[in-house]
Design an enzyme around this catalytic site. Structure first.
Site, PDB file in Angstrom:
ATOM      1  N   LYS A 159       5.745 -52.092  54.434  1.00 17.88           N
ATOM      2  CA  LYS A 159       4.977 -50.959  54.398  1.00 17.88           C
ATOM      3  C   LYS A 159       5.670 -49.673  54.947  1.00 17.88           C
ATOM      4  O   LYS A 159       6.558 -49.090  55.627  1.00 17.88           O
ATOM      5  CB  LYS A 159       4.563 -51.327  56.459  1.00 17.88           C
ATOM      6  CG  LYS A 159       3.652 -50.697  57.271  1.00 17.88           C
ATOM      7  CD  LYS A 159       3.285 -51.478  58.345  1.00 17.88           C
ATOM      8  CE  LYS A 159       2.921 -49.610  59.403  1.00 17.88           C
ATOM      9  NZ  LYS A 159       2.111 -48.324  59.090  1.00 17.88           N
ATOM     10  N   TYR A 183       8.872 -52.428  58.110  1.00 19.68           N
ATOM     11  CA  TYR A 183       8.053 -51.759  57.898  1.00 19.68           C
ATOM     12  C   TYR A 183       9.000 -50.739  58.231  1.00 19.68           C
ATOM     13  O   TYR A 183      10.254 -50.324  59.190  1.00 19.68           O
ATOM     14  CB  TYR A 183       7.654 -52.249  59.466  1.00 19.68           C
ATOM     15  CG  TYR A 183       6.858 -51.420  60.682  1.00 19.68           C
ATOM     16  CD1 TYR A 183       6.490 -50.064  59.580  1.00 19.68           C
ATOM     17  CD2 TYR A 183       5.767 -51.538  61.569  1.00 19.68           C
ATOM     18  CE1 TYR A 183       5.513 -49.289  60.620  1.00 19.68           C
ATOM     19  CE2 TYR A 183       5.655 -50.852  61.843  1.00 19.68           C
ATOM     20  CZ  TYR A 183       5.095 -49.843  61.777  1.00 19.68           C
ATOM     21  OH  TYR A 183       4.385 -48.819  62.166  1.00 19.68           O
TER      22      TYR A 183
HETATM   23  C1  LIG Z   1       3.988 -42.895  62.557  1.00 21.60           C
HETATM   24  C2  LIG Z   1       3.283 -43.727  63.332  1.00 21.60           C
HETATM   25  O1  LIG Z   1       2.800 -44.007  63.950  1.00 21.60           O
HETATM   26  N1  LIG Z   1       2.212 -43.269  61.737  1.00 21.60           N
HETATM   27  C3  LIG Z   1       0.909 -45.121  61.663  1.00 21.60           C
HETATM   28  C4  LIG Z   1       1.514 -45.737  61.135  1.00 21.60           C
HETATM   29  O2  LIG Z   1       2.429 -46.003  59.453  1.00 21.60           O
HETATM   30  C5  LIG Z   1      -0.224 -43.852  61.255  1.00 21.60           C
HETATM   31  O3  LIG Z   1      -0.910 -45.180  61.258  1.00 21.60           O
HETATM   32  C6  LIG Z   1      -0.495 -42.698  62.171  1.00 21.60           C
HETATM   33  O4  LIG Z   1      -0.933 -43.831  63.322  1.00 21.60           O
HETATM   34  C7  LIG Z   1      -1.851 -41.998  61.903  1.00 21.60           C
HETATM   35  O5  LIG Z   1      -1.136 -41.962  60.494  1.00 21.60           O
HETATM   36  C8  LIG Z   1      -2.074 -40.639  62.350  1.00 21.60           C
HETATM   37  O6  LIG Z   1      -1.259 -39.564  62.723  1.00 21.60           O
HETATM   38  C1  LIG Z   2       0.534 -48.049  62.125  1.00 22.59           C
HETATM   39  C2  LIG Z   2       0.865 -49.564  62.497  1.00 22.59           C
HETATM   40  O1  LIG Z   2       1.160 -49.770  61.155  1.00 22.59           O
HETATM   41  C3  LIG Z   2       1.450 -49.695  63.315  1.00 22.59           C
HETATM   42  O2  LIG Z   2       0.862 -49.618  64.588  1.00 22.59           O
HETATM   43  O3  LIG Z   2       2.202 -50.566  63.143  1.00 22.59           O
END
Ligand SMILES: CC(=O)N[C@H](C=O)[C@@H](O)[C@H](O)[C@H](O)CO
Ligand SMILES: CC(=O)C(=O)O
Length: 305
Positions: free
Chosen positions: A168, A140
């Site tokens: 990811k 991640y």
């Molecule tokens: C920085 C962050 O938390 N990114 C999330 C996961 O990758 C996204 O799913 C965001 O929550 C989403 O893109 C909204 O900005």
């Molecule tokens: C956004 C995402 O992948 C997480 O909440 O871990």
């Protein structure tokens, strides 16, 4: 070639929100209800205990309980990725072993947080988790919160192991996404992180997505995915733009998770408040959120996936 079944990880994976009762304690009941909701919609997978799941704000026991609830309810129907990253390697390994015991399909972890660590430390941290189970592992990468810049060199080294099946990537660079995909090779999965660029991520090589805002509108991401697969570029863009305006509105609240969890509550799915320091939606803003919820529901209705 990887010896694991990679197909099951493709498509839309909802980063599941935390589930608490009125007192703020982990609620297995609420977690089961929420997981069931996603299974009924036809969502492919759930990512449990990540950023949206507030894994970093929960203790090891709470994280285990949450995963157990999800596995009991939908473990046979959906692909479940357990986020097991914790600040200490010790806790991360304990969570990894637990994830395997309860039947999760993969484990995943951010680098250790708070301390600025050398790449060697992060590699060792991840390797301890990897070696502790026979499950596949998904890196991640979310440098904006962890501060750790994963290099292509370390990614390539990690990806050479059979167990490391994907990354990811939540960094907002589709260039980096493409480079990581190229470094990992064809049998290495790349998951789009930024929901705002799901289509861009897919177009440049992502195999699917794991996202924090999917939880309030999985149907719309499934729609983008469907249009993309069918080669309907214009329609895919239309839905991505709709989603992006909705995300912009959700991001205008004091906390994204507070807003998303309040939306679920409006729909009869009570997952409790986001855990502090994430703020709930202020009383004065509930009606604005209600309007956004109505808008999302009407788009979901139009999308008809
Ligand atoms: C920085 C962050 O938390 N990114 C999330 C996961 O990758 C996204 O799913 C965001 O929550 C989403 O893109 C909204 O900005
Ligand atoms: C956004 C995402 O992948 C997480 O909440 O871990």
């Amino acid at each position: 070639m990887k010896t694991y079944d990679l197909e099951r990880f493709k498509g839309i994976t909802v980063a599941m929100y935390s589930c608490y009762d009125e007192k703020g304690e982990v609620s297995k009941e609420a977690a089961k209800k929420l997981a069931r909701h996603y299974a009924n919609i036809g969502v492919n997978g759930l990512y449990v205990g990540g950023s949206s799941g507030e894994g970093m704000l929960q203790n090891v026991e709470e994280r285990k309980q949450t995963l157990e609830a999800v596995m009991e309810e939908v473990g046979q129907e959906m692909t479940i990725i357990a986020h097991v990253g914790a600040p200490s390697t010790r806790d991360s390994v304990e969570l990894s072993k637990h994830a395997e015991q309860v039947g999760a399909h993969a484990i995943s972890a951010v680098p250790s947080i708070y301390y600025r660590l050398s790449p060697q430390s992060v590699e060792h941290h991840w390797q301890q988790m990897i070696d502790s189970t026979s499950l596949p592992f998904i890196i991640y990468h979310i440098p904006q919160t962890t501060g750790f810049q994963l290099s292509k060199a370390l990614l390539t080294k990690m990806a050479a192991q059979d167990k490391v099946i994907g990354v990811k990537i939540s960094a907002e660079s589709t260039f980096e996404l493409q480079q990581f995909k190229a470094a990992g090779g064809d049998d290495f999965l790349v998951f789009n992180g930024p929901d705002e660029q799901y289509l861009a991520g897919r177009s440049i090589g992502a195999d699917g997505g794991i996202g924090g805002t999917y939880g309030v509108m999985p149907e719309l991401f499934m729609k983008i995915e469907q249009c993309y697969v069918e080669g309907k570029t214009e329609e895919a863009r239309k839905w991505q733009f709709i989603v992006n305006d909705l995300i912009a509105e959700l991001l205008s609240f004091p906390s994204l998770y507070g807003a998303c969890k309040q939306i679920l509550k409006l729909r009869g799915l009570n997952t409790g408040e986001a855990r502090l320091p994430f703020l709930p939606v202020p009383e004065a803003e509930i009606s604005r959120l209600e309007a956004i919820n109505e808008k999302i529901l009407s788009y979901i209705n139009q999308a008809q996936v």
